[in-house]
Design an enzyme around this catalytic site. Structure first.
Site, mmCIF file in Angstrom:
data_model
loop_
_atom_site.group_PDB
_atom_site.id
_atom_site.type_symbol
_atom_site.label_atom_id
_atom_site.label_comp_id
_atom_site.label_asym_id
_atom_site.label_seq_id
_atom_site.Cartn_x
_atom_site.Cartn_y
_atom_site.Cartn_z
ATOM 1 N N ASP A 131 1.394 14.033 15.636
ATOM 2 C CA ASP A 131 1.777 13.885 14.432
ATOM 3 C C ASP A 131 0.408 13.815 13.474
ATOM 4 O O ASP A 131 0.384 12.861 12.589
ATOM 5 C CB ASP A 131 2.725 12.890 13.950
ATOM 6 C CG ASP A 131 3.149 12.915 12.613
ATOM 7 O OD1 ASP A 131 3.302 13.997 12.198
ATOM 8 O OD2 ASP A 131 3.889 11.952 11.998
ATOM 9 N N GLY A 174 5.731 3.267 5.078
ATOM 10 C CA GLY A 174 5.398 4.411 6.326
ATOM 11 C C GLY A 174 6.932 4.494 6.744
ATOM 12 O O GLY A 174 7.975 4.587 6.196
ATOM 13 N N PHE A 201 8.299 3.899 9.405
ATOM 14 C CA PHE A 201 9.313 2.704 9.611
ATOM 15 C C PHE A 201 9.335 1.514 8.979
ATOM 16 O O PHE A 201 9.963 0.500 9.300
ATOM 17 C CB PHE A 201 9.263 2.700 11.106
ATOM 18 C CG PHE A 201 7.889 1.819 11.743
ATOM 19 C CD1 PHE A 201 7.806 0.789 11.457
ATOM 20 C CD2 PHE A 201 7.227 2.788 12.526
ATOM 21 C CE1 PHE A 201 6.482 0.111 11.686
ATOM 22 C CE2 PHE A 201 6.042 2.208 13.164
ATOM 23 C CZ PHE A 201 5.611 0.727 12.893
ATOM 24 N N GLY A 202 8.862 1.525 7.637
ATOM 25 C CA GLY A 202 8.755 0.354 6.857
ATOM 26 C C GLY A 202 7.526 0.368 5.802
ATOM 27 O O GLY A 202 6.586 1.225 5.957
ATOM 28 N N PRO A 203 7.508 -0.631 5.074
ATOM 29 C CA PRO A 203 6.398 -0.727 4.113
ATOM 30 C C PRO A 203 5.099 -1.344 4.824
ATOM 31 O O PRO A 203 5.096 -1.977 5.890
ATOM 32 C CB PRO A 203 6.873 -1.848 3.111
ATOM 33 C CG PRO A 203 7.950 -2.709 3.937
ATOM 34 C CD PRO A 203 8.375 -1.559 4.932
ATOM 35 N N VAL A 204 3.870 -0.902 4.095
ATOM 36 C CA VAL A 204 2.655 -1.173 4.649
ATOM 37 C C VAL A 204 1.970 -2.154 3.418
ATOM 38 O O VAL A 204 2.129 -1.786 2.452
ATOM 39 C CB VAL A 204 1.613 -0.028 4.887
ATOM 40 C CG1 VAL A 204 0.493 -0.590 5.552
ATOM 41 C CG2 VAL A 204 2.654 0.894 6.026
ATOM 42 N N LEU A 260 0.859 -1.208 0.052
ATOM 43 C CA LEU A 260 0.083 -0.020 0.003
ATOM 44 C C LEU A 260 0.891 1.288 -0.113
ATOM 45 O O LEU A 260 0.476 2.219 -0.596
ATOM 46 C CB LEU A 260 -0.955 0.096 1.231
ATOM 47 C CG LEU A 260 -2.112 -0.947 1.434
ATOM 48 C CD1 LEU A 260 -2.546 -1.030 2.753
ATOM 49 C CD2 LEU A 260 -3.018 -0.670 0.227
ATOM 50 N N GLY A 261 1.865 1.164 0.581
ATOM 51 C CA GLY A 261 2.830 2.346 0.676
ATOM 52 C C GLY A 261 4.007 2.058 1.412
ATOM 53 O O GLY A 261 4.195 0.995 2.014
#
Ligand SMILES: *[C@@H]1O[C@H](CO)[C@@H](O)[C@H](O)[C@H]1NC(C)=O
Ligand SMILES: *[C@@H]1O[C@H](CO)[C@@H](O)[C@H](O)[C@H]1NC(C)=O
Length: 837
Positions: free
Chosen positions: A645, A529, A531-534, A526-527
């Site tokens: 955030d 983030g 701290f890492g991929p989702v 999906l993308g």
């Protein structure tokens, strides 16, 4: 004193004896004679380096030292028109002032007169003959007293008639301004009781003493060089240890060094150039940095060769108590062995002020021992005990004797090392250094913290004894030990899992997550983030999930991961994204969320086509939904939470377009009555962060309110706050909205695409609430419950907003904004921008 005699010889000139011994006429003849000699024979100087009574120096006249090194007279600094009396390098451009007499009492015209008064003091008078400044010596006479500017830059008042020829009645070297010249001595002079310290100036135009000063720490021995701001310690060099200052962090150079001089009469620091030929000076500038300069005779410029403090680890107590500062370490601060952070949370966001505490308290029980810390600047010495005669072994025994002793070290590290320093209480301001003067420190720890070494010994004993029995037996032992090791690993994993159980959070098997996400395939991604991929996935029940997978190398990510698990597992609200579980296996760390069908809010609001699909009620409902989620975090949840955030990309939308706040990686919990907290590391997203957070690191519920206000204005205008551009002005979105609202044109803020489908009064209310939320001062912003009342309520009368915080930004280049005036960065604030997906 040896130094002065030396200078005396060096300065020796033929005219002086004539002047001081003779009558006034003889002095005059001698004076002319000396000028004649200088003009005729040396042909380099027409200068006069002495003032004798009844002579006087008026504004415009100067004394110049014999070899044309320094000049003394009146000057005006910077753009100021005030007149000060001082000393500067002769004919150097730009004028480099090294000493000032009347820093506190400048003259406002050029009527000043310098003379030797009847009582023998050297004085400065203004036009009314008021004494503006005086050397203030007692029991002297003007007979035979004269003022002389030496080539060292020392201005001396002397009288060679008395018994102590060569001693000065007064010398400017005893009265530091902001400059340290070769030959000047900092510290205490026991014979006169004089405490010589260097003081910064107030500003470029004002020579009054400023707030910074440095000298030898009067708290010694041991002696060290220190820098204060008012009364608070900013920097310490570490004690002198026979080789150097334990923590002096100079770049090695062959130009000069700081040396400690100890003799029967006094102890002082001297700035020693390696050769007499170089001209060097140190300046304590008005931002509190001691700068060292060397004159480059080729380029005719001062070269800056060093600063003190030089890096964050030089700042006094940068890492708090019982920690060590290592500049080459990405995290800079770490606890000393045997210690753990006092506040794990503070530590994780790089707020070191809390320092560290003992893992196992000392209770003077058997088995306590010492861990060696190599190559450090030793701690501050509030409570220190010193014995120069002891060996290191005796020192250790001495420390063990007293239950409150926390560390020891050699006081002198030259040769084999000798002497004993003993610390009590917290160990403050320790840093790692790679310098010959860095030394070893021995820190007392509980028996259990000496752990690994002792256990190794036990294992060795077991192994050797078993070997001595039979080889078979030892093999058995190894197998057993191995098994124990594996078990230990298991225990660790179980502990993690146990933590998770405490959190009432289901855990997922890695295999099932891999299966659900098509083995983490690109097409399911999906993308990316923070701290890492989702990844998107589907579990056998048919439910869709989103999987956040922590990158193995993401250190920050691990911290945020734990934070998020801890916080969000305890929260449940229809406007917060729901965490379904997590997966921790081997190196893998994953968070599993409910999947949000309609992506995140930014996907809609900044895109003109997709935006089209939103009719007014939807944005309005979205705003209300976010406000409810936020109110839950701030007030109603089990933990009171500041999200820190909040932004469009962190608002996810489900099938019904209900907003859900996500990403709790940097969220913080607040105690019951706590309303504000400070952090040393500002993490967030530009454009959404409130002024007090960016500038001072202060965050509170009101910083979330600010972000929420930005979000409202973005939703209504369809524009991003950051990177907002308008042909007519330089304002950002907040400034633009404020301007329109102020001019009565609020409706122009609304995106044309939505224009037909909304009730005007509702939108204007939203704009007004948005502007109230982005007020510069936190106390001017409403709370989230106020916000909901204003938005939901029919008849509430809203306050009038004032100018928002952060309303001017240059548009276009985002990096410019980072450094622009609106986002000032101070030394202790590191700005970290975490941009979401
Ligand atoms: C003081 O010195 C530091 C380090 O050289 C420098 O960055 C700073 O600008 C100086 N401050 C002033 C006011 O000159
Ligand atoms: C231990 O050291 C502290 C600090 O120097 C001192 O006050 C105390 O009397 C000492 N205790 C003993 C038992 O020597």
């Amino acid at each position: 004193m040896a130094r002065q005699i030396h200078i005396d010889r060096y300065e020796c000139d033929m005219s002086r004896s004539t002047i001081s011994r003779g009558s006034r006429a003889a002095a005059f003849v001698g004076f002319c004679y000396s000028i004649f000699l200088i003009i005729c024979l040396i042909e380099i100087s027409q200068a006069i380096d002495m003032l004798t009574p009844p002579g006087a120096i008026t504004d415009g006249m100067t004394l110049v030292s014999a070899r044309n090194v320094f000049e003394f007279g009146f000057f005006s600094p910077g753009s100021s028109r005030n007149r000060y009396l001082g000393i500067w390098y002769f004919q150097m451009s730009p004028q480099t002032i090294v000493w000032v007499a009347n820093g506190n009492n400048p003259l406002n015209d050029s009527s000043g007169v310098v003379s030797i008064a009847k009582d023998g003091n050297f004085i400065l008078q203004d036009q009314t003959e008021r004494i503006v400044w005086s050397t203030g010596a007692e029991n002297i006479s003007s007979n035979g007293t004269f003022l002389q500017l030496l080539d060292s830059g020392n201005l001396v008042l002397r009288n060679d008639n008395g018994g102590n020829a060569g001693d000065y009645i007064w010398q400017s070297f005893d009265h530091f301004s902001n400059t340290w010249l070769t030959g000047m001595e900092l510290g205490k002079d026991p014979s006169s009781g004089l405490f010589r310290r260097m003081t910064s100036w107030t500003s470029a135009d004002d020579r009054a003493p400023g707030q910074y000063s440095c000298s030898v720490n009067p708290r010694g021995p041991p002696l060290e060089f220190v820098l204060w701001e008012e009364d608070s310690l900013q920097y310490r060099s570490g004690p002198w240890n026979g080789v150097g200052f334990s923590g002096l962090n100079f770049e090695p150079n062959n130009v000069f060094d700081l040396k400690l001089v100890v003799n029967a009469e006094e102890t002082y620091y001297e700035y020693v150039p390696e050769t007499k030929l170089v001209t060097t000076r140190s300046v304590l500038n008005y931002s509190g940095i001691m700068q060292r300069y060397v004159w480059n005779a080729t380029s005719l410029k001062w070269l800056l060769v060093g600063n003190l403090p030089n890096d964050p680890c030089d700042n006094y107590g940068h890492c708090g108590a019982n920690s060590i500062c290592t500049i080459s370490d990405p995290t800079i601060c770490s606890c000393l062995t045997g210690f753990i952070p006092k506040s794990q949370q503070g530590w994780e966001i790089h707020d070191w002020t809390g320092g560290c505490v003992r893992k196992h308290p000392l209770n003077c029980s058997k088995g306590e021992g010492f861990l060696e810390l190599k190559g450090v600047k030793v701690p501050d010495h509030w409570l220190i005990w010193i014995n120069t005669g002891m060996s290191l072994k005796e020192c250790q025994a001495e420390c063990l004797k007293n239950c409150s002793c926390t560390a020891y070290a050699n006081s002198n590290v030259s040769g084999q090392g000798s002497g004993c320093l003993i610390w009590h209480g917290d160990l403050i301001d320790v840093r790692q250094l790679v310098r010959p003067s860095a030394q070893n420190l021995y820190i007392r720890v509980a028996a259990s913290d000496l752990g690994p070494k002792k256990r190794n010994k036990v294992i060795l004993v077991v192994l050797t004894s078993s070997l001595s029995l039979t080889v078979m037996f030892s093999v058995c032992c190894i197998i057993l030990l191995n098994r124990a090791h594996i078990q230990a690993g298991k225990v660790k994993l179980q502990r993690w899992s146990k933590d998770m159980e405490d959190l009432e959070l289901p855990t997922f098997e890695i295999m099932s997550v891999a299966k659900a996400t098509n083995n983490f395939s690109e097409s399911n991604k999906l993308g990316e983030g923070g701290f890492g991929p989702v990844f998107k996935g589907q579990i056998p029940t048919g439910q869709e999930i989103a999987v956040k997978r922590l990158s193995v190398d993401s250190n920050q990510g691990l911290i945020e991961f734990k934070n998020e698990v801890k916080l969000i597992s305890k929260l449940q609200h229809r406007n917060l994204v729901k965490l379904l579980g997590c997966c921790i296996q081997g190196e893998e760390r994953m968070l599993i969320y409910e999947y949000m069908h309609d992506k995140s809010l930014d996907y809609y609001i900044y895109d003109s086509t997709r935006r089209h699909s939103l009719t007014w009620t939807r944005p309005f409902d979205i705003i209300i939904g976010i406000a409810r989620g936020l109110l839950y975090l701030h007030r109603d949840s089990r933990l009171r939470i500041v999200h820190r955030d909040l932004k469009a990309s962190n608002i996810l939308l489900d099938r019904e377009m209900n907003p859900k706040i996500s990403d709790f990686g940097i969220a913080r919990t607040f105690g019951g009555d706590q309303s504000c907290e400070r952090t040393g590391r500002v993490v967030g997203t530009y454009g959404y962060m409130s002024p007090e957070y960016v500038v001072n690191g202060l965050y509170s519920m009101k910083s979330d309110v600010f972000s929420f206000g930005v979000l409202i204005l973005e939703i209504i205008s369809g524009r991003k706050n950051r990177g907002f551009c308008h042909p007519d002005h330089n304002l950002n979105l907040l400034g633009h909205a404020w301007k329109l609202w102020h001019d009565g044109n609020a409706s122009q803020l609304i995106d044309e695409l939505m224009e037909e489908s909304f009730p005007m009064s509702e939108v204007e209310k939203c704009i007004q609430v948005g502007l109230l939320c982005v007020q510069r001062r936190p106390e001017d912003r409403p709370t989230m419950s106020d916000v909901l009342l204003m938005l939901d309520g029919e008849s509430t009368i809203l306050p009038q907003p004032k100018t928002p915080g952060f309303y001017m930004e240059r548009c276009g280049d985002e990096r410019l904004n980072l450094l622009g005036e609106e986002c000032p960065t101070t030394n202790d604030v590191t700005i970290t921008v975490v941009e979401g997906r």
